[in-house]
Design a protein around this motif. Structure first.
Motif, PDB file in Angstrom:
ATOM      1  N   THR A 144       0.863  -1.176   0.000  1.00 30.27           N
ATOM      2  CA  THR A 144       0.000   0.000   0.000  1.00 30.27           C
ATOM      3  C   THR A 144       0.899   1.224   0.000  1.00 30.27           C
ATOM      4  N   PRO A 145       0.971   1.962  -1.119  1.00 35.27           N
ATOM      5  CA  PRO A 145       1.914   3.084  -1.213  1.00 35.27           C
ATOM      6  C   PRO A 145       1.498   4.248  -0.315  1.00 35.27           C
ATOM      7  N   ILE A 146       2.504   4.898   0.288  1.00 32.64           N
ATOM      8  CA  ILE A 146       2.296   6.099   1.082  1.00 32.64           C
ATOM      9  C   ILE A 146       3.279   7.162   0.606  1.00 32.64           C
ATOM     10  N   GLU A 147       3.145   8.364   1.120  1.00 29.00           N
ATOM     11  CA  GLU A 147       4.064   9.446   0.775  1.00 29.00           C
ATOM     12  C   GLU A 147       4.277  10.312   2.005  1.00 29.00           C
ATOM     13  N   GLY A 148       5.197  11.266   1.890  1.00 28.44           N
ATOM     14  CA  GLY A 148       5.422  12.173   3.002  1.00 28.44           C
ATOM     15  C   GLY A 148       4.141  12.887   3.398  1.00 28.44           C
ATOM     16  N   GLY A 149       3.844  12.918   4.687  1.00 30.34           N
ATOM     17  CA  GLY A 149       2.618  13.529   5.186  1.00 30.34           C
ATOM     18  C   GLY A 149       1.489  12.546   5.439  1.00 30.34           C
ATOM     19  N   THR A 150       1.591  11.323   4.886  1.00 25.26           N
ATOM     20  CA  THR A 150       0.565  10.315   5.145  1.00 25.26           C
ATOM     21  C   THR A 150       0.527   9.993   6.636  1.00 25.26           C
ATOM     22  N   VAL A 151      -0.672   9.957   7.205  1.00 28.63           N
ATOM     23  CA  VAL A 151      -0.859   9.629   8.615  1.00 28.63           C
ATOM     24  C   VAL A 151      -1.440   8.220   8.715  1.00 28.63           C
ATOM     25  N   LEU A 152      -0.761   7.368   9.465  1.00 25.06           N
ATOM     26  CA  LEU A 152      -1.170   5.978   9.633  1.00 25.06           C
ATOM     27  C   LEU A 152      -1.708   5.751  11.040  1.00 25.06           C
ATOM     28  N   GLU A 153      -2.778   4.998  11.119  1.00 22.39           N
ATOM     29  CA  GLU A 153      -3.325   4.559  12.401  1.00 22.39           C
ATOM     30  C   GLU A 153      -3.076   3.063  12.503  1.00 22.39           C
ATOM     31  N   VAL A 154      -2.041   2.677  13.246  1.00 22.41           N
ATOM     32  CA  VAL A 154      -1.636   1.274  13.314  1.00 22.41           C
ATOM     33  C   VAL A 154      -1.256   0.916  14.745  1.00 22.41           C
ATOM     34  N   GLY A 156      -2.671   0.892  17.508  1.00 24.24           N
ATOM     35  CA  GLY A 156      -3.063   1.825  18.549  1.00 24.24           C
ATOM     36  C   GLY A 156      -2.234   3.096  18.580  1.00 24.24           C
ATOM     37  N   ARG A 157      -1.421   3.335  17.551  1.00 22.66           N
ATOM     38  CA  ARG A 157      -0.588   4.544  17.460  1.00 22.66           C
ATOM     39  C   ARG A 157      -0.936   5.331  16.204  1.00 22.66           C
ATOM     40  N   THR A 158      -0.678   6.619  16.271  1.00 25.50           N
ATOM     41  CA  THR A 158      -0.791   7.480  15.099  1.00 25.50           C
ATOM     42  C   THR A 158       0.616   7.858  14.665  1.00 25.50           C
ATOM     43  N   LEU A 159       0.958   7.539  13.423  1.00 30.19           N
ATOM     44  CA  LEU A 159       2.284   7.807  12.888  1.00 30.19           C
ATOM     45  C   LEU A 159       2.183   8.762  11.715  1.00 30.19           C
ATOM     46  N   GLU A 160       3.003   9.812  11.732  1.00 26.85           N
ATOM     47  CA  GLU A 160       3.083  10.723  10.599  1.00 26.85           C
ATOM     48  C   GLU A 160       4.303  10.363   9.755  1.00 26.85           C
ATOM     49  N   THR A 161       4.095  10.175   8.461  1.00 27.64           N
ATOM     50  CA  THR A 161       5.164   9.788   7.554  1.00 27.64           C
ATOM     51  C   THR A 161       6.016  11.000   7.178  1.00 27.64           C
ATOM     52  N   ILE A 162       7.326  10.839   7.309  1.00 32.80           N
ATOM     53  CA  ILE A 162       8.282  11.867   6.897  1.00 32.80           C
ATOM     54  C   ILE A 162       9.172  11.259   5.832  1.00 32.80           C
ATOM     55  N   HIS A 163       9.037  11.714   4.596  1.00 29.16           N
ATOM     56  CA  HIS A 163       9.892  11.205   3.529  1.00 29.16           C
ATOM     57  C   HIS A 163      11.324  11.633   3.810  1.00 29.16           C
ATOM     58  N   SER A 180      -3.308  12.549  21.709  1.00 34.34           N
ATOM     59  CA  SER A 180      -4.465  13.148  21.053  1.00 34.34           C
ATOM     60  C   SER A 180      -4.458  12.922  19.549  1.00 34.34           C
ATOM     61  N   GLY A 181      -3.350  12.305  19.060  1.00 34.71           N
ATOM     62  CA  GLY A 181      -3.235  12.083  17.629  1.00 34.71           C
ATOM     63  C   GLY A 181      -2.743  13.300  16.870  1.00 34.71           C
ATOM     64  N   THR A 182      -2.204  14.290  17.608  1.00 34.24           N
ATOM     65  CA  THR A 182      -1.763  15.518  16.959  1.00 34.24           C
ATOM     66  C   THR A 182      -0.582  15.243  16.042  1.00 34.24           C
ATOM     67  N   HIS A 183      -0.667  15.745  14.829  1.00 39.52           N
ATOM     68  CA  HIS A 183       0.454  15.680  13.904  1.00 39.52           C
ATOM     69  C   HIS A 183       0.506  16.998  13.158  1.00 39.52           C
ATOM     70  N   ARG A 184       1.603  17.200  12.455  1.00 36.32           N
ATOM     71  CA  ARG A 184       1.815  18.472  11.794  1.00 36.32           C
ATOM     72  C   ARG A 184       1.888  18.262  10.303  1.00 36.32           C
ATOM     73  N   GLU A 185       0.888  18.640   9.591  1.00 34.86           N
ATOM     74  CA  GLU A 185       0.917  18.528   8.149  1.00 34.86           C
ATOM     75  C   GLU A 185       1.744  19.679   7.574  1.00 34.86           C
ATOM     76  N   GLY A 186       2.385  19.423   6.437  1.00 40.79           N
ATOM     77  CA  GLY A 186       3.085  20.489   5.742  1.00 40.79           C
ATOM     78  C   GLY A 186       4.551  20.610   6.070  1.00 40.79           C
TER      79      GLY A 186
END
Length: 342
Positions: A144-154, A156-163, A180-186
């Protein structure tokens, strides 16, 4: 962080597979899987069994990149569990075993080895090593392809993808978001703190190979500098690498690796001043000496990454793979690769 330590005699030392399990829930995820060898398979099975799980229980697999010591068992685990395998879009065809993608890499590698001046006997030795190492690749996975900024819920954790390219075109780090699942887009935010899975982008002992580990990358050293700056600016409290122990001061480690590459660039300039124009293989010989196995591509690849960067900075000129100084007095600190590079 819950990690399973996996054997690895081929590359950067023992691998880590990280286990993410949802409290009171059914979600189970792995970050990286290790090599597809009997010993590593047993390490991973035993580690999961100690936690009450088996391959069939894995819901999600998050891969930092396509290299076999990180992705080798992904397909086998997916076959047992129907797990979703997440990997950057640049590396997804390789995780899926796409023959055209691998052929393109092999053609590119052959072209570069010739351009770098690698002798025919060393190229033949590398080809033999690569053929013998095919068993490490494991079963293909449906990625399943992802890219920078993709947020994964896996798990029980929230992960923000950083290319985080450099070592591999599709290399990604995964920031662990807060409760709280806070992540920073952009993009990166200075002084963010927190933790992340960083694969091979930051290693506690070695510096990851740049230039030979993934020949698809244009301007590999520049891409890696950008990755190191991105990670340093986030000022993580701690990061979890793909090999060895966690890194307690990741910003300092990123700066240390930048300084290491600055020193290597200066060393290459010294080699060219002393010995005259040279190709990447000759520079590699001065840096690393005799090479065998995978290092036959890693050594000149690393030299090339620096030579290429110095050429684009206007310090070197290149003609038919031979690099020569444009300015004999140039220093690495003056060409955008100082330890405080911004």
């Amino acid at each position: 962080m819950d990690r399973i330590r996996l054997g690895n005699d081929e590359f950067e030392g023992r691998n880590n597979a990280y286990v993410l399990a949802e409290d009171g829930g059914d979600g189970l995820a792995l970050v990286d899987t290790g090599l597809a060898t009997p010993d590593v398979r047993e390490d991973l099975r035993d580690g999961l069994a100690e936690r009450g799980y088996d391959f069939a229980d894995v819901d999600d697999i998050v891969l930092t990149h396509f290299h076999v010591d990180h992705a080798g068992l992904a397909g086998e685990i997916q076959a047992a569990s129907d797990a979703t395998v997440y990997v950057h879009e640049a590396d997804a065809p390789l995780v899926e075993g796409d023959a055209d993608a691998y052929d393109a890499i092999e053609r590119r590698r052959r072209d570069l080895l010739e351009r770098w001046g690698v002798p025919e006997e060393s190229r033949a030795e590398l080809a033999e090593f690569m053929e013998l190492a095919e068993h490490l690749e494991g079963e293909p996975a449906d990625a399943t392809p992802i890219e920078g900024g993709t947020v994964l819920e896996v798990g029980g954790r929230t992960l923000e993808t950083i290319h985080a390219p450099g070592h591999a075109a599709g290399h990604c780090c995964f920031e662990i978001c807060d409760a709280s699942g806070t992540h920073r887009e952009g993009g990166a935010v200075a002084g963010s703190g927190g933790e992340a899975f960083v694969g091979d982008a930051l290693l506690p002992v070695y510096t990851p190979n740049v230039g030979g580990a993934d020949v698809r990358i244009d301007r590999p050293l520049e891409r890696y500098y950008e990755t190191l700056e991105r990670l340093a600016e986030r000022e993580y409290d701690r990061v979890w690498p793909g090999h060895r122990e966690p890194i307690a001061e990741p910003t300092a480690r990123a700066r240390e690796i930048i300084a290491h590459h600055r020193e290597r660039s200066e060393k290459i300039l010294e080699i060219l001043r002393e010995h005259g124009p040279a190709d990447a293989w000759t520079v590699s010989d001065h840096l690393f000496g005799d090479l065998e196995g995978i290092h036959i591509v890693h050594g000149p690849g690393e030299a090339y990454a620096h030579l290429d960067h110095l050429e684009h900075e206007g310090v070197l000129d290149v003609d038919d793979g031979i690099y020569r100084l444009v300015d004999a007095g140039a220093e690495a600190d003056a060409i955008g690769v100082s330890e405080n590079r911004r």
